[in-house]
Design a protein around this motif. Sequence first.
Motif, PDB file in Angstrom:
ATOM      1  N   GLU A 307       0.786  -1.332  -0.112  1.00 22.48           N
ATOM      2  CA  GLU A 307       0.110  -0.059  -0.095  1.00 22.48           C
ATOM      3  C   GLU A 307       0.923   1.187   0.054  1.00 22.48           C
ATOM      4  O   GLU A 307       1.976   1.212   0.458  1.00 22.48           O
ATOM      5  N   LEU A 308       0.473   2.386  -0.765  1.00 25.53           N
ATOM      6  CA  LEU A 308       1.096   3.559  -0.825  1.00 25.53           C
ATOM      7  C   LEU A 308       0.352   4.805  -0.228  1.00 25.53           C
ATOM      8  O   LEU A 308      -0.960   4.554  -0.323  1.00 25.53           O
ATOM      9  N   TYR A 309       0.970   5.394   0.622  1.00 20.58           N
ATOM     10  CA  TYR A 309       0.414   6.647   1.391  1.00 20.58           C
ATOM     11  C   TYR A 309       1.196   7.816   1.012  1.00 20.58           C
ATOM     12  O   TYR A 309       2.269   8.085   1.031  1.00 20.58           O
ATOM     13  N   PHE A 310       0.287   8.787   0.379  1.00 22.03           N
ATOM     14  CA  PHE A 310       0.661   9.866  -0.577  1.00 22.03           C
ATOM     15  C   PHE A 310       0.396  11.223   0.009  1.00 22.03           C
ATOM     16  O   PHE A 310      -0.699  11.582   0.384  1.00 22.03           O
ATOM     17  N   ASP A 311       1.358  12.197  -0.126  1.00 18.44           N
ATOM     18  CA  ASP A 311       1.031  13.429   0.381  1.00 18.44           C
ATOM     19  C   ASP A 311       2.158  14.416  -0.520  1.00 18.44           C
ATOM     20  O   ASP A 311       3.205  14.208  -0.420  1.00 18.44           O
ATOM     21  N   ILE A 312       1.745  15.620  -0.747  1.00 17.74           N
ATOM     22  CA  ILE A 312       2.369  16.645  -1.513  1.00 17.74           C
ATOM     23  C   ILE A 312       2.607  17.780  -0.511  1.00 17.74           C
ATOM     24  O   ILE A 312       1.726  18.197   0.261  1.00 17.74           O
ATOM     25  N   GLU A 313       3.615  18.614  -0.908  1.00 13.35           N
ATOM     26  CA  GLU A 313       3.983  19.889  -0.363  1.00 13.35           C
ATOM     27  C   GLU A 313       3.922  20.671  -1.596  1.00 13.35           C
ATOM     28  O   GLU A 313       4.611  20.617  -2.501  1.00 13.35           O
ATOM     29  N   SER A 314       3.646  22.272  -1.260  1.00  9.90           N
ATOM     30  CA  SER A 314       3.421  22.717  -2.432  1.00  9.90           C
ATOM     31  C   SER A 314       3.821  24.336  -2.107  1.00  9.90           C
ATOM     32  O   SER A 314       3.533  24.646  -0.731  1.00  9.90           O
ATOM     33  N   GLU A 315       4.124  25.180  -2.948  1.00 11.16           N
ATOM     34  CA  GLU A 315       4.397  26.662  -2.835  1.00 11.16           C
ATOM     35  C   GLU A 315       3.424  27.433  -3.806  1.00 11.16           C
ATOM     36  O   GLU A 315       3.599  27.593  -4.841  1.00 11.16           O
ATOM     37  N   PRO A 316       2.318  27.510  -3.283  1.00 13.87           N
ATOM     38  CA  PRO A 316       1.232  28.202  -4.110  1.00 13.87           C
ATOM     39  C   PRO A 316       1.614  29.698  -4.775  1.00 13.87           C
ATOM     40  O   PRO A 316       1.068  29.941  -6.103  1.00 13.87           O
ATOM     41  N   SER A 317       2.232  30.331  -4.124  1.00 13.35           N
ATOM     42  CA  SER A 317       2.721  31.790  -4.589  1.00 13.35           C
ATOM     43  C   SER A 317       3.628  31.560  -5.933  1.00 13.35           C
ATOM     44  O   SER A 317       3.919  32.422  -6.980  1.00 13.35           O
ATOM     45  N   MET A 318       4.502  30.526  -5.816  1.00 14.10           N
ATOM     46  CA  MET A 318       5.193  30.074  -6.922  1.00 14.10           C
ATOM     47  C   MET A 318       4.756  28.919  -7.978  1.00 14.10           C
ATOM     48  O   MET A 318       5.298  28.645  -8.657  1.00 14.10           O
ATOM     49  N   ASP A 319       3.459  28.572  -7.508  1.00  9.92           N
ATOM     50  CA  ASP A 319       2.811  27.499  -8.396  1.00  9.92           C
ATOM     51  C   ASP A 319       3.734  26.529  -8.687  1.00  9.92           C
ATOM     52  O   ASP A 319       3.986  25.919  -9.395  1.00  9.92           O
ATOM     53  N   LEU A 320       4.197  25.821  -7.432  1.00  9.81           N
ATOM     54  CA  LEU A 320       5.151  24.931  -7.424  1.00  9.81           C
ATOM     55  C   LEU A 320       4.940  23.770  -6.584  1.00  9.81           C
ATOM     56  O   LEU A 320       4.433  24.016  -5.388  1.00  9.81           O
ATOM     57  N   ILE A 321       5.124  22.578  -7.186  1.00  9.50           N
ATOM     58  CA  ILE A 321       5.062  21.352  -6.148  1.00  9.50           C
ATOM     59  C   ILE A 321       6.432  20.859  -6.015  1.00  9.50           C
ATOM     60  O   ILE A 321       7.032  20.381  -6.910  1.00  9.50           O
ATOM     61  N   TYR A 322       7.085  21.084  -4.928  1.00 10.66           N
ATOM     62  CA  TYR A 322       8.286  20.727  -4.503  1.00 10.66           C
ATOM     63  C   TYR A 322       8.396  19.525  -3.722  1.00 10.66           C
ATOM     64  O   TYR A 322       9.731  19.009  -3.642  1.00 10.66           O
ATOM     65  N   LEU A 323       7.387  18.600  -3.272  1.00 13.09           N
ATOM     66  CA  LEU A 323       7.654  17.573  -2.546  1.00 13.09           C
ATOM     67  C   LEU A 323       6.578  16.401  -2.750  1.00 13.09           C
ATOM     68  O   LEU A 323       5.416  16.636  -2.859  1.00 13.09           O
ATOM     69  N   HIS A 324       6.976  15.111  -3.342  1.00 16.23           N
ATOM     70  CA  HIS A 324       5.918  14.152  -3.459  1.00 16.23           C
ATOM     71  C   HIS A 324       6.468  13.200  -2.193  1.00 16.23           C
ATOM     72  O   HIS A 324       7.637  12.391  -2.439  1.00 16.23           O
ATOM     73  N   GLY A 325       5.726  12.878  -1.192  1.00 20.09           N
ATOM     74  CA  GLY A 325       6.055  11.925  -0.055  1.00 20.09           C
ATOM     75  C   GLY A 325       5.079  10.894  -0.349  1.00 20.09           C
ATOM     76  O   GLY A 325       3.963  10.942  -0.407  1.00 20.09           O
ATOM     77  N   VAL A 326       5.922   9.612  -0.141  1.00 18.55           N
ATOM     78  CA  VAL A 326       5.094   8.346  -0.367  1.00 18.55           C
ATOM     79  C   VAL A 326       5.699   7.326   0.689  1.00 18.55           C
ATOM     80  O   VAL A 326       6.924   7.163   0.857  1.00 18.55           O
ATOM     81  N   LEU A 327       4.708   6.881   1.637  1.00 20.65           N
ATOM     82  CA  LEU A 327       4.977   6.002   2.677  1.00 20.65           C
ATOM     83  C   LEU A 327       4.660   4.452   2.175  1.00 20.65           C
ATOM     84  O   LEU A 327       3.387   4.326   1.570  1.00 20.65           O
ATOM     85  N   LEU A 328       5.496   3.588   1.660  1.00 20.90           N
ATOM     86  CA  LEU A 328       5.341   2.373   1.481  1.00 20.90           C
ATOM     87  C   LEU A 328       5.091   1.266   2.399  1.00 20.90           C
ATOM     88  O   LEU A 328       6.128   1.099   3.408  1.00 20.90           O
ATOM     89  N   VAL A 329       3.956   0.690   2.519  1.00 25.88           N
ATOM     90  CA  VAL A 329       3.648  -0.230   3.580  1.00 25.88           C
ATOM     91  C   VAL A 329       3.548  -1.659   2.932  1.00 25.88           C
ATOM     92  O   VAL A 329       2.880  -1.918   2.187  1.00 25.88           O
ATOM     93  N   ASP A 330       4.662  -2.464   3.377  1.00 20.84           N
ATOM     94  CA  ASP A 330       4.587  -3.852   2.884  1.00 20.84           C
ATOM     95  C   ASP A 330       4.268  -4.650   3.917  1.00 20.84           C
ATOM     96  O   ASP A 330       4.869  -5.202   4.978  1.00 20.84           O
ATOM     97  N   ARG A 331       2.851  -5.308   3.768  1.00 19.45           N
ATOM     98  CA  ARG A 331       2.189  -6.054   4.756  1.00 19.45           C
ATOM     99  C   ARG A 331       2.752  -7.391   5.009  1.00 19.45           C
ATOM    100  O   ARG A 331       2.645  -8.406   5.725  1.00 19.45           O
ATOM    101  N   THR A 332       3.250  -7.889   3.667  1.00 13.59           N
ATOM    102  CA  THR A 332       3.845  -9.106   3.621  1.00 13.59           C
ATOM    103  C   THR A 332       4.985  -9.238   4.649  1.00 13.59           C
ATOM    104  O   THR A 332       5.472 -10.374   5.201  1.00 13.59           O
ATOM    105  N   ASN A 333       5.982  -8.241   4.346  1.00 10.83           N
ATOM    106  CA  ASN A 333       7.193  -8.360   5.036  1.00 10.83           C
ATOM    107  C   ASN A 333       7.087  -7.341   6.498  1.00 10.83           C
ATOM    108  O   ASN A 333       8.316  -7.214   7.253  1.00 10.83           O
ATOM    109  N   ASN A 334       5.980  -7.076   6.755  1.00 12.35           N
ATOM    110  CA  ASN A 334       5.765  -6.022   8.144  1.00 12.35           C
ATOM    111  C   ASN A 334       6.666  -5.070   7.978  1.00 12.35           C
ATOM    112  O   ASN A 334       7.329  -4.877   8.940  1.00 12.35           O
ATOM    113  N   THR A 335       6.711  -4.257   6.857  1.00 13.18           N
ATOM    114  CA  THR A 335       7.811  -3.055   6.939  1.00 13.18           C
ATOM    115  C   THR A 335       7.198  -1.935   6.440  1.00 13.18           C
ATOM    116  O   THR A 335       6.105  -1.896   5.703  1.00 13.18           O
TER     117      THR A 335
END
Length: 492
Positions: A307-335
Amino acid sequence: MLLTAEMLLNYQRCNRRAFLDAHGDSGRKDAPSDYLQKLFQDSAGNHRSLLQDKEYQRPMFDSGDWPTGAEKTLELMRQGVETIYQPILLAEIDGVTWRSVPDLLIKQPGQSYFGDWMYTLQEIKLSKRAKTEYQVVVAYHTRALAEVQGAWPEEAFLNLKDKGLYAVDLWEMLPRLAEVVDGCLTALSGATEPEVFISRNRCGLCHWYNYCYDIASTQQHLSLLPGVTQGRYAELQKRNITTLETLASMPPKRLETLPGFGLEAATRLARQANVTLHNRALPADGFPHGAQSGQFLQERLPTAPIELYFDIESEPSMDLIYLHGVLLVDRTNNTQEFHKFLADNPDDERKVWEAFLEFVWMYPTAPIFHFCPYEVQTVNKLAKLYGTPRERVQPLLPRFVDLHAIATQVATLPVESYALKNIARWMGFDWRDSSANGAQSIYWYAQWLSTQEQSFLDSIVVYNEDDCRATYHIKEWLVDFVEGFDQALLAS
């Protein structure tokens, strides 16, 4: 009595703020947040950018010596200076001193006290929208200018960020100005503080926020309930429904016909008051039961090996997306493993977008959980901006799972807002930096760009990772809630 544009602007946003600014204990004010100071800096930068190619003069006077500033301004106006920056206009109108400091006076042909010229004005705003409250301020400056120069300009303007000049309809705004001035003067001359009301859209940057919030929290004020707007609260007040207990026990049918309600809103508000009063979650209307719950979990809240858990950080005044963060949850290996795609230079937006796509396609069947529609909207926006092939984006869209939409469908929660932080904190999750938020992240990124100090980027990454982990925490709670409530029904 003194009247300023700042008083009028604050009154339009909150009559309580205008009163407290005039009569409150300044020791109770919040210190300016980092983000607010960034806005001040951005506004000053916007002024410099607009003025860099202009020739102008500015009245010189000691700070706070308004009469001298007004006299220096009159001298410049009598000389016929073409452009005057931040003039001081003082006018006595109906026994009230109007102190006006518009951003620009522009000379134009016409008849005034000064000769065959007069002035019109521009108000410079960082905003890209000509908000009504800003237009009222322009009308205020124009009224003071007319008094000072003895002539009404035919036009006045807002100078908006990246949008240029917006002509304010003075004939429409002047009657509105008269209403605002009367209301503001009445509020300021009152003997007691106006009632507190916490507005999610307007209160966040106010320096009285914590003072007002503490009062509202102590009173269990209804404005802290999601869905209680100022209009709805006014209707509840008329019927003496001002406590959680009263609202929680009110049959929705009694509220259905009130302006701004309807049966659905009335039912939701009564339920919200009930869960808040007892600090417990309740299933929302339409909660999936029996066989439906299993189908709901499979289709809407899937549990998958990856499963992937996704969140973005942006700078509206620059109309910029500067970070895509993803948490990878591996349930098979419990990591669990966090992955960041960070543009440490604004020019790298495309590079980190493509790196994010490459990563999520490594797990072609993994659901992508997020909170609110913003992440999906941004994916579509970036795909269009950078001409991403359709086959790289369209198959992703069905994989996105908006947990905000599901949370509000499944449960009524005892929270003040159905935002990520409010929900996750109530469910037992907290951020490593308790003061971090989206605005703070924007400030940190601006500081990184200006200083190249790595700690600012590190703080952003920690905050974004916690947002992803909070999203995961909410998902787990929702699954347990659906399964647990359904099992309780079977046991009964």
